[in-house]
Design an enzyme around this catalytic site. Structure first.
Site, mmCIF file in Angstrom:
data_model
loop_
_atom_site.group_PDB
_atom_site.id
_atom_site.type_symbol
_atom_site.label_atom_id
_atom_site.label_comp_id
_atom_site.label_asym_id
_atom_site.label_seq_id
_atom_site.Cartn_x
_atom_site.Cartn_y
_atom_site.Cartn_z
ATOM 1 N N GLU A 1 -5.571 -2.305 4.143
ATOM 2 C CA GLU A 1 -5.314 -2.963 5.417
ATOM 3 C C GLU A 1 -6.505 -3.804 5.885
ATOM 4 O O GLU A 1 -6.380 -4.605 6.808
ATOM 5 C CB GLU A 1 -4.996 -1.907 6.498
ATOM 6 N N TRP B 1 -12.802 21.605 12.598
ATOM 7 C CA TRP B 1 -12.390 20.662 11.570
ATOM 8 C C TRP B 1 -13.299 20.832 10.360
ATOM 9 O O TRP B 1 -14.520 20.667 10.477
ATOM 10 C CB TRP B 1 -12.507 19.224 12.080
ATOM 11 N N THR C 1 0.860 -1.168 0.000
ATOM 12 C CA THR C 1 0.000 0.000 0.000
ATOM 13 C C THR C 1 0.900 1.223 0.000
ATOM 14 O O THR C 1 1.883 1.291 0.741
ATOM 15 C CB THR C 1 -0.963 -0.025 1.202
ATOM 16 N N LYS D 1 -7.900 22.302 9.371
ATOM 17 C CA LYS D 1 -8.118 22.850 10.704
ATOM 18 C C LYS D 1 -8.174 24.363 10.597
ATOM 19 O O LYS D 1 -7.134 25.021 10.492
ATOM 20 C CB LYS D 1 -7.008 22.425 11.667
#
Lengths: 547, 547
Positions: A336, A451, A189, A446
């Site tokens: 994953e 956020w 990956t 940010k």
């Protein structure tokens, strides 16, 4: 640990380790004459598939492959690759699916890191390996894959051509039993920083992923995606998370499979039409390319169901698909996670809505599939509320997650901090358990102590009629910490200005969907948005270029 | 064993043992408000189910239950029982599902043999336990199950009434992880000779059976049997092989579940109609009783799909069902196999036939489901040809077969002779992998050196328009070794003679379906055919009576 009762089996009972060879039992039994198609080149039956897997096992053994060895494959999406999905792990070796879109330097890095013993390589990719030939450390021999049975001359140490070797090989191989925790597959990956990292999956994990996927996709209420009348064509590459594991599930169910070879949009649409494909998985970029072809206009796509992943399914893409009759679903996962974690889950009442009105449901990340534990957590690892607003990092447990990174102990422990796999994705969860990915942790902007999701903003900008695509990154700002910066591509023949886009975004401010401060002041109109080798927006590169 | 590569997980990666608690993750997540119905008494939601399972775990722990203990249940088919399916194994204890149709002596035998620690018993079954009270050796306490919350007085040592205990219990239980090979459930299978034998299944086995079943039943091409719009009602008892494991699969998928309580035909039909049940499993006897009710005549059953098992689905029953619009499938398995081994598998082209013409396909034992290895073997264990003619014993391997009989080592080794589980069934296999059970090994009639299937003969006799049911056994014969002897029940108001039945059978001789010597010379017309406690024809008893 609780003192439960464990009883021994009868002395001669068969211990049943979960092995990939068991995934090959039912498909050929359900339908021995079912077809497996290679683009517009050739086709064969499930019975042929079984025989070819046995022949391949013998050919590999003849070439010196032992249990525990690693066998790499560099091929297009072909039935040959499907044969490798089975034969290599079934003899106890490890299948390394090489990402052929990486640079030659990255490819040789992964081959050396995985300690490949044998490489099956399509002649189209020979030049890559020849260019780094002297850097390849562990490979003992190569097997050449061709589409016309005439192998090219090569400076690599070739054992021969695949079809010729299969033709000479014995037709029966006695596949052994072994520990179900044996590594079956590995692949790398690529993040935007550092070297590729090797994930790996055991036989047990792939069997469980296949069974979990078969149940959850088959139980889709609109149409079971995997049933005997289904026709499957992958449109995400087989080197990438085993084409999301669907080839295993499709084979288990004995359904017709169409392998497209190369991802040429006209070819893909042609195959859709010829074979009445009912189920695919695809990334947005390729879907957009297919939808831009001339030939798609004359296709009946009302029976084509597409799981979209890799990057977010935008409302714009889903709407455009709905107009063509295509039913799209969001699938969520990562290298994953093998990859399936969640999919769109439409309730019977949702399906009564016109297809266009289902879009807002289909673009959500969906509900975690059976056997998956999922949570959203704050930086301390504590769950945040499931109120559709609070954002947290998605963490997961499931029977099919990579247990570490190969030879990267520290990174593996970071991945599994606190006993949960950390996805690096930021999401909110609604009270009805629907997950919505908001961003990558590292891509969240940010600004002013809040956020701001770069994905949300990309999604809204993409809804402007002139916009083809958008990428938003955070750039440093003295006053606010960071501010959003947008790269925008326009549709052919369309035009729009910064002010047009800002005005378009203002309506979402008025509706309360976003805050006033989410509207970017800075925007570049560009011809192309930088992408990674797997088609994701390369935000690291964009940030670097903007510096 | 092959030297494959096994990699350790990251130090703090979550080890994922397969546990029944994971089967409870997705259903309540897909649809928290989905209903679970108890006959015409009450209903609650999946959210309620989860809370009640937590409360039950606390109530059991309060009553002294420890991991490794055995908790028996004697109840009708209720949502309470479903709660026990989860809560008891989830705390690490063993669920013993008591066959309430056994004699009190057999019941107390199984309770002592299983070493039950706690018994949950419906007040309807109290008299059974009170009658053998002094013979019960290991039980420490009883919990009373009632339908109206007013528990009867009893001489047993009762801890209290179920609902009252749940009401007092804490709402959250921290279900532990433990070894996936821990025993989760046990129950007793009754042959026609000897004591009942205890089979047992681990958490791992039940999880794998559920995943395998979900995939294979969902992928049914006619209609996915388990999808979010399905409505499930069991019509084989929960004490018998966990109602074939379907309650676990239905809960995993979050579908509506209807538990009928008692198997009263009018009640069952009423529930079918009220809840538009789409999927059930049933034995032929109960199906015949339901089809004989008045109320079924006014039911729309065109969406009811029924897996028939326990004994063979006859052409007569399948035809009669088709006339009512009911879609029946054969399911094959046994107590020892958890139970699913094979089901009817209809190909898309089969489904294009009118329902009446699909009968001959639906009565076949079907094709083995994913992950099941199945073979037919001669007495030496060698496979016999798959030509649709040759008969052999069905042997199986799969990840969900009982590994032995509890405390019966020798019988367990006999069951697993040669590393395959021996079903004791005789079958043929067609070249297309379709299995057709011909008989039990011990029921095959050995006449003139040939094997004659008693089931085939029963099936043909049952097709006579006057015949309601038939049982055929072998009786000793000086000349031929054995000859078939038939017991026949007639439909109300119908009449038929030995000669009528023989003439009816002659047509199958003429067509070449059976041999001339298959026609029985001996036949008794009776009011009832002796059945076992689980509704199978009791051939041992018939043979004994004919002696």
């Amino acid at each position: 640990m609780a003192q439960t009762r464990i009883l021994p089996p009868a002395d001669n009972a068969y211990q049943y380790p979960l092995l990939i060879k068991q995934l090959l039992l039912s498909g050929p039994r359900y339908n021995p004459d079912q077809e497996i198609v290679y683009a517009n080149r050739s086709k064969y039956t499930y019975s042929d598939l079984v025989e070819r897997i046995h022949r391949l096992a013998n050919a590999l053994t003849d070439a010196g492959v032992q249990p525990g060895d690693t066998v790499a494959v560099m091929d297009w999406d072909t039935p040959r690759y499907l044969e490798c999905f089975f034969a290599i792990p079934m003899i106890g070796a490890i299948l390394h699916t090489v990402n052929v879109r990486l640079s030659p330097e990255q490819i040789v890095y992964t081959m050396n890191h995985a300690e490949d013993d044998v490489v099956l390589v399509h002649d189209d990719f020979l030049p890559i390996l020849e260019s780094v030939r002297d850097e390849i450390k562990t490979v003992k021999t190569y097997i050449q894959l061709t589409d016309d049975a005439s192998a090219k001359d090569t400076s690599l140490d070739s054992t021969g051509e695949y079809e010729a070797l299969l033709g000479k090989a014995a037709t029966s191989f006695d596949f052994p039993d072994f520990d179900e925790n044996s590594v079956a597959t590995t692949f790398y990956t690529t993040g935007t920083t550092g070297n590729p990292k090797g994930v790996y999956f055991s036989h047990r994990q792939l069997v469980l992923h296949t069974l979990g996927m078969t149940g959850s996709l088959s139980a889709n209420d609109e149409m079971p995606l995997l049933r005997s009348s289904s026709v499957y064509m992958p449109v995400t590459p087989m080197f990438h998370v085993h084409a999301w594991g669907v080839p295993y599930a499709a084979t288990l169910m004995g359904i017709k499979q169409v392998y497209p070879g190369r991802y040429e949009p006209e070819l893909l649409v042609d195959l859709l039409k010829t074979h009445n494909v009912t189920f695919s998985h695809c990334v947005p970029t390729i879907m957009q390319m297919m939808m831009a072809t001339e030939s798609i206009k004359t296709a009946d796509l009302s029976n084509w169901h597409v799981l979209i992943g890799g990057s977010a399914l935008t409302k714009g893409l889903c709407d455009a698909g709905a107009k063509l009759g295509i039913r799209m679903y969001t699938g969520y996962g990562m290298s994953e996670t093998c990859p399936l974690l969640s999919t769109t889950h439409l309730k019977p009442e949702d399906l009564e809505l016109p297809l266009e009105q289902q879009t807002s449901l289909r673009v959500k990340t969906g509900i975690a599939v059976p056997m998956v534990e999922i949570e959203i957590v704050d930086p301390s690892g504590n769950p945040v509320p499931h109120d559709g607003e609070a954002k947290g990092e998605v963490v997961a447990r499931a029977p099919w997650l990579t247990q570490s990174y190969f030879k990267e102990k520290a990174k593996g422990e970071e991945l599994w901090e606190g006993g949960w796999l950390h996805t690096g994705d930021v999401a909110s969860m609604e009270p009805d358990n629907t997950l919505t990915i908001k961003d990558r942790i590292k891509d969240v902007i940010k600004t002013g102590g809040e956020w701001l999701s770069s994905l949300d903003l990309e999604n809204l900008i993409s809804q402007h009629p002139a916009v083809a695509g958008a990428a938003v990154v955070g750039v440093p700002d003295e006053k606010w910490g960071e501010r959003p910066f947008a790269l925008v591509t326009l549709k052919p023949g369309e035009d729009a200005s910064l002010e047009d886009i800002q005005k378009h975004l203002q309506q979402f401010v008025d509706k309360g969907d976003i805050n006033k401060w989410a509207i970017p002041e800075q925007m570049n109109f560009v011809d192309d948005i930088p992408k990674t080798s797997v088609g994701k927006i390369n935000k690291k590169l964009i940030r670097d270029q903007l510096k």
